[in-house]
Design a protein around this motif. Sequence first.
Motif, PDB file in Angstrom:
ATOM      1  N   UNK A   1       1.191  -1.650  -0.333  1.00  0.00           N
ATOM      2  CA  UNK A   1       0.016   0.351   0.512  1.00  0.00           C
ATOM      3  C   UNK A   1       0.892   0.942  -0.375  1.00  0.00           C
ATOM      4  N   UNK A   2       2.037   0.861   0.002  1.00  0.00           N
ATOM      5  CA  UNK A   2       2.997   2.636   0.091  1.00  0.00           C
ATOM      6  C   UNK A   2       3.230   2.627  -0.961  1.00  0.00           C
ATOM      7  N   UNK A   3       3.002   3.935  -1.138  1.00  0.00           N
ATOM      8  CA  UNK A   3       3.513   5.016  -2.606  1.00  0.00           C
ATOM      9  C   UNK A   3       4.953   5.204  -3.212  1.00  0.00           C
ATOM     10  N   UNK A   4       4.962   4.293  -4.039  1.00  0.00           N
ATOM     11  CA  UNK A   4       6.701   5.581  -4.052  1.00  0.00           C
ATOM     12  C   UNK A   4       6.877   6.250  -5.676  1.00  0.00           C
ATOM     13  N   UNK A   5       7.932   6.692  -5.582  1.00  0.00           N
ATOM     14  CA  UNK A   5       7.885   7.660  -7.025  1.00  0.00           C
ATOM     15  C   UNK A   5       7.595   8.718  -7.183  1.00  0.00           C
ATOM     16  N   UNK A   6       6.578   8.916  -7.930  1.00  0.00           N
ATOM     17  CA  UNK A   6       5.417  10.220  -8.514  1.00  0.00           C
ATOM     18  C   UNK A   6       5.375  10.072  -6.871  1.00  0.00           C
ATOM     19  N   UNK A   7       3.964   9.502  -6.920  1.00  0.00           N
ATOM     20  CA  UNK A   7       3.247   8.769  -6.389  1.00  0.00           C
ATOM     21  C   UNK A   7       3.616   8.889  -4.744  1.00  0.00           C
ATOM     22  N   UNK A   8       4.197   8.780  -4.177  1.00  0.00           N
ATOM     23  CA  UNK A   8       5.530   9.009  -3.061  1.00  0.00           C
ATOM     24  C   UNK A   8       5.412  10.529  -2.517  1.00  0.00           C
ATOM     25  N   UNK A   9       6.024  11.652  -3.841  1.00  0.00           N
ATOM     26  CA  UNK A   9       6.244  12.886  -3.699  1.00  0.00           C
ATOM     27  C   UNK A   9       4.672  13.858  -3.634  1.00  0.00           C
ATOM     28  N   UNK A  10       3.707  12.907  -4.480  1.00  0.00           N
ATOM     29  CA  UNK A  10       2.846  13.591  -3.997  1.00  0.00           C
ATOM     30  C   UNK A  10       1.325  13.374  -2.521  1.00  0.00           C
ATOM     31  N   UNK A  11       1.929  11.965  -2.319  1.00  0.00           N
ATOM     32  CA  UNK A  11       1.963  11.942  -1.201  1.00  0.00           C
ATOM     33  C   UNK A  11       2.157  12.650   0.219  1.00  0.00           C
ATOM     34  N   UNK A  12       3.717  12.777  -0.185  1.00  0.00           N
ATOM     35  CA  UNK A  12       4.061  13.831   1.018  1.00  0.00           C
ATOM     36  C   UNK A  12       4.103  14.563   1.483  1.00  0.00           C
ATOM     37  N   UNK A  13       3.750  15.593   0.395  1.00  0.00           N
ATOM     38  CA  UNK A  13       3.335  17.022   0.137  1.00  0.00           C
ATOM     39  C   UNK A  13       1.793  17.266   0.507  1.00  0.00           C
ATOM     40  N   UNK A  14       0.579  15.604   0.830  1.00  0.00           N
ATOM     41  CA  UNK A  14      -0.579  16.247   0.446  1.00  0.00           C
ATOM     42  C   UNK A  14      -0.364  16.062   2.220  1.00  0.00           C
ATOM     43  N   UNK A  15       0.219  15.278   3.282  1.00  0.00           N
ATOM     44  CA  UNK A  15      -0.107  15.358   4.365  1.00  0.00           C
ATOM     45  C   UNK A  15       0.678  16.200   4.796  1.00  0.00           C
ATOM     46  N   UNK A  16       1.920  17.107   4.014  1.00  0.00           N
ATOM     47  CA  UNK A  16       2.343  18.452   5.168  1.00  0.00           C
ATOM     48  C   UNK A  16       0.940  19.470   4.526  1.00  0.00           C
ATOM     49  N   UNK A  17       0.289  19.236   3.350  1.00  0.00           N
ATOM     50  CA  UNK A  17      -0.835  20.825   3.327  1.00  0.00           C
ATOM     51  C   UNK A  17      -1.549  20.415   4.540  1.00  0.00           C
ATOM     52  N   UNK A  18      -2.706  19.000   4.807  1.00  0.00           N
ATOM     53  CA  UNK A  18      -3.382  18.921   5.415  1.00  0.00           C
ATOM     54  C   UNK A  18      -2.913  19.666   6.711  1.00  0.00           C
ATOM     55  N   UNK A  19      -1.473  18.823   7.113  1.00  0.00           N
ATOM     56  CA  UNK A  19      -1.741  19.679   8.711  1.00  0.00           C
ATOM     57  C   UNK A  19      -1.495  20.755   9.049  1.00  0.00           C
ATOM     58  N   UNK A  20      -1.884  21.577   7.445  1.00  0.00           N
ATOM     59  CA  UNK A  20      -1.366  23.569   7.343  1.00  0.00           C
ATOM     60  C   UNK A  20      -2.989  23.603   7.800  1.00  0.00           C
ATOM     61  N   UNK A  21      -3.955  23.176   7.588  1.00  0.00           N
ATOM     62  CA  UNK A  21      -4.943  23.847   7.454  1.00  0.00           C
ATOM     63  C   UNK A  21      -6.235  22.832   7.908  1.00  0.00           C
ATOM     64  N   UNK A  22      -7.190  23.413   8.522  1.00  0.00           N
ATOM     65  CA  UNK A  22      -8.396  22.863   9.480  1.00  0.00           C
ATOM     66  C   UNK A  22      -9.499  22.652   7.622  1.00  0.00           C
ATOM     67  N   UNK A  23      -8.788  22.717   6.614  1.00  0.00           N
ATOM     68  CA  UNK A  23     -10.099  22.450   5.544  1.00  0.00           C
ATOM     69  C   UNK A  23      -8.892  21.784   4.538  1.00  0.00           C
ATOM     70  N   UNK A  24      -8.933  20.575   4.571  1.00  0.00           N
ATOM     71  CA  UNK A  24      -7.808  20.433   3.711  1.00  0.00           C
ATOM     72  C   UNK A  24      -7.988  20.326   1.992  1.00  0.00           C
ATOM     73  N   UNK A  25      -9.142  20.776   1.506  1.00  0.00           N
ATOM     74  CA  UNK A  25      -9.852  21.076   0.479  1.00  0.00           C
ATOM     75  C   UNK A  25     -10.136  21.649   0.189  1.00  0.00           C
ATOM     76  N   UNK A  26      -9.752  23.235   0.993  1.00  0.00           N
ATOM     77  CA  UNK A  26     -10.358  24.639   0.283  1.00  0.00           C
ATOM     78  C   UNK A  26      -9.614  25.061  -0.692  1.00  0.00           C
TER      79      UNK A  26
END
Length: 764
Positions: free
Chosen positions: A592-617
């Motif tokens: 289930x672990x992402x690698x390559x390009x998907x790993x990068x987008x998942x890492x950035x997605x996790x960072x952004x989710x931690x910075x916003x109360x509404x991660x879809x805003x």
Amino acid sequence: MGMDQSESNTRYYAHTTSDPSKIDWQPLQEHLQNVAALAAEYASAFGAGEWGAVAGLLHDLGKYSSDFQRRLEGCRDPVDHSTAGALEARKRLGGQSRPLEYVVAGHHGGLHDFYGFQPPGLDEKLQNGGKLPDYSAYHAEIEIPSRLPVSSALRTILSDSPFSRAFFIRMLYSCLVDADSLDTERFADPGRAAIRGTYDPVDRLADTFFRDMDALTGSAAPTPINSLRQRIFEECLKMAERPPGLFTLTVPTGGGKTRASLAFALRHMQRYNLRQIVYVLPYTSIIEQNAKVFRGILGAGNVLEHHSNFDPRTEGEVDDSARDLNMIVAENWDIPVTVTTNVQFFESLFSNKRSRCRKIHRLARSVIILDEAQMLPTPFLRPCVEAIVELVRHYGATVVFCTATQPRIAGLIRGPVAATEIMSSPSRLYEQFRRVRTTNLGSLSDGPLAHRLSRHPQVLCIVNRKAHASLLVDALAARCHARQRRRSRKFRRRGWRTKSRRTVVFHLTANMCPVHRRRVLALIRRRLDRGSPCRVVSTQLIEAGVDIDFPVVYRSMTGIDSIAQAAGRCNREGRLPEPGRVYVFTSTEVHGKASGWLSRTAEIGSMVMSRHDDPLSLEAVADYFETLYAIEQGDPRGLDKEEIMKKLRGSRQDSLAFPFKEVGDSFRLIEGTRDVIIPYDDEARSAIAQLESGFISQGILRRLQGYTVSVYPHTLKRLEEAGAVHYINNRFIVLNNLSVYSEEKGLEVKNEQFDGLLLVDDWE
């Protein structure tokens, strides 16, 4: 190249018939003049009409040789008839000749690299031009100018960047090869040629569309959502009065952006006398959905659905005349509305091939809607954006980036082009359409995840890998069956009678052929509409444009844009009394672990989710794309993994020395896959039988495209080693071992090194 008296009395021909008297053969002079007139008409859309005309006159000068005329009479000796016109351009036009050299020399085999030896580049071919047969007889019939006018529009293009000059050459090439093909068709198959152009003018299309919208609006319930959709529609009409340029349309899922964007395009075409509409989408599933809507409103004879899985001959909505038209205009997009894929659109813009390039000149002075624009291919984003800017700056096109999650491309746009947002307040619209709450669950293994999924009667879970989807669907099915058995035992102990309920778990990946996927999606929709239990584990193919509505959605950690797309499958119609629930999780499983390009987008997605109360805003989406692009631009090949922009700079010695073939070969949005034909049903088996009997037609090939699964070379090798496939004519690959293709999961190959299972091409 002298010309004796006998040659001066010879009649020269371009094309033949079966009549040996030659009375109905096409004279070469007539063909060159016809092509020149058509190419001039097409190139005039971007200020290069005279250049198109001269390209048409030059392209077949090599047919004025006696060697080629003998070939028309039956001699089989090959004759190079393309290089002569390019050589003549170099002799007569001096510094203006290079664009014409490329397009004339490549009008059959494709645009050449300027330098090259295997195969020879353009420069080498022209340096060896003295070896060509004598074609000087053209002087008696064709006059080539020694200087070409340069319009102000063309001067702007040619004084811009090397990329702009390369783009112009490709557009001029498109004008020539389309004109050449059409005149040849008119001579060889006038019945086929007569079918072209049999569509409605834009004013009639607009009247039809707006009458349909009036009827739809009049019958719609007076709900807040419908009021918002009407406001979006009206804002699109208002902004259609703006001059052609680059626009963004940021509309939440469920806001009616498909019809609203079509309204913008039709009104904009009327206002500025533009030529056609091209809808560009990432997935065939969205194309099928949108094209069906457009055909239903505008008529099948006005809409081309151009992708690998569509066969107008088997489409029930398309009548006989529209079927014939669709088969023909797929070659050059000469139709009011074309709906196509990112792959078809962008690969054509960077191709060197005649068949791919033939249509692209029609993008000049057109309206191009890039729907689901967040799905633009990030590894090729820089050249894609550069091509879009070219179409807007120099070719009079209007381009609309249409999405709920607008990518931040402003920093990639070169020159004075700026995007205008069509909606007056995208942030307010987002809040008004907000129908879900998003929760980050953190890390989850498959056991607890399957337990959570089993507790929801209707739930969608989207993961990044095919292996994860397969193993998770097994775990979920086992959990649901166990829950069902416990429930039945409990009822029996109490002496209650209970009706047996079927536990239904569905699986969706690209390992299932398109016909198979469509049938599964239809079944899922029916169960959702009836309120029946329905649990689905899918890869991301379900995210964009699939009209499906779950009360609960789970999404494996990924980019914020993909999470937003997953959320668009939750409480889509706003029918729930409370917001729908979207749960994001990070899988702890190896598969289930992402690698390559998907790993990068998942890492950035996790960072952004931690910075916003509404991660879809909209603020979170902007943060995600700005972070992603900043990281990518720090990579030497970020946003341009094949260095397309570098290749199109020209050389230090020659700013017009372009590697067109190299660029065309390297610009591949989908890498190196082969299609395996699946004998999924009687329709597929019948078509396969026709192939095996030696009967091959475009209709059969199009039918079979709905029964293919794309695989990479290593997977194809495993299938071959297992004896699971066979070849027809050493060209078509057919699955002959259905034990590796199941109704539940599609195509799978066993591998003891991976827990007994290797799913075909694990990354979606």
